[in-house]
Design a protein around this motif. Structure first.
Motif, PDB file in Angstrom:
ATOM      1  N   ARG A 261       1.177  -1.242  -0.233  1.00 56.01           N
ATOM      2  CA  ARG A 261       0.266  -0.196  -0.076  1.00 56.01           C
ATOM      3  C   ARG A 261       0.669   1.175   0.154  1.00 56.01           C
ATOM      4  NH1 ARG A 261      -2.557  -3.287   3.738  1.00 56.01           N
ATOM      5  NH2 ARG A 261      -2.133  -2.244   5.384  1.00 56.01           N
ATOM      6  N   THR A 262       1.690   1.081   0.852  1.00 56.41           N
ATOM      7  CA  THR A 262       2.607   2.527   0.646  1.00 56.41           C
ATOM      8  C   THR A 262       3.446   2.496  -0.692  1.00 56.41           C
ATOM      9  OG1 THR A 262       3.433   1.804   3.066  1.00 56.41           O
ATOM     10  CG2 THR A 262       4.916   3.280   2.135  1.00 56.41           C
ATOM     11  N   LEU A 263       3.783   2.191  -1.003  1.00 54.38           N
ATOM     12  CA  LEU A 263       4.629   2.021  -2.293  1.00 54.38           C
ATOM     13  C   LEU A 263       3.600   2.230  -3.471  1.00 54.38           C
ATOM     14  CD1 LEU A 263       7.260   1.342  -4.550  1.00 54.38           C
ATOM     15  CD2 LEU A 263       6.107  -1.141  -4.603  1.00 54.38           C
ATOM     16  N   LEU A 264       2.600   2.173  -3.745  1.00 60.97           N
ATOM     17  CA  LEU A 264       1.212   2.044  -4.526  1.00 60.97           C
ATOM     18  C   LEU A 264       0.774   3.748  -4.102  1.00 60.97           C
ATOM     19  CD1 LEU A 264      -0.834   1.431  -6.910  1.00 60.97           C
ATOM     20  CD2 LEU A 264      -1.733   0.646  -4.876  1.00 60.97           C
ATOM     21  N   GLU A 265       1.265   3.748  -3.365  1.00 62.42           N
ATOM     22  CA  GLU A 265       0.913   5.684  -3.064  1.00 62.42           C
ATOM     23  C   GLU A 265       1.932   6.431  -2.867  1.00 62.42           C
ATOM     24  OE1 GLU A 265      -2.221   6.620  -1.418  1.00 62.42           O
ATOM     25  OE2 GLU A 265      -2.911   5.234  -1.836  1.00 62.42           O
TER      26      GLU A 265
END
Length: 76
Positions: A15-19
């Protein structure tokens, strides 16, 4: 050069990488995010047609008696 990265959105790191990628895509013209749906396109089209029928009033509403479900459906 095009690089494909598969991100697991179920994990905190994913989720962090996608954001981060979304943030970079909005500020940098060299990054583009293409998200693929996990659903069958035919299934999605069918659901959209059903929803359009619902919005336009082409649906039938059934009121069920919880004490006599079969009778409410006319199957008794």
């Amino acid at each position: 050069m095009i690089t494909t990265i598969i991100i697991n959105e179920r994990t905190k790191a994913g989720r962090t990488l996608l954001e981060l990628a979304r943030l970079l895509a909005t500020t940098n013209k060299g990054i583009e995010i293409q998200e693929e749906s996990p659903y069958n396109p035919e299934f999605v089209a069918k659901i959209e047609r059903i929803y359009d029928d619902y919005k336009s009033g082409k649906t039938k509403s059934i009121t069920l008696d919880p004490n006599d479900i079969w009778g409410s459906l006319g199957l008794k």
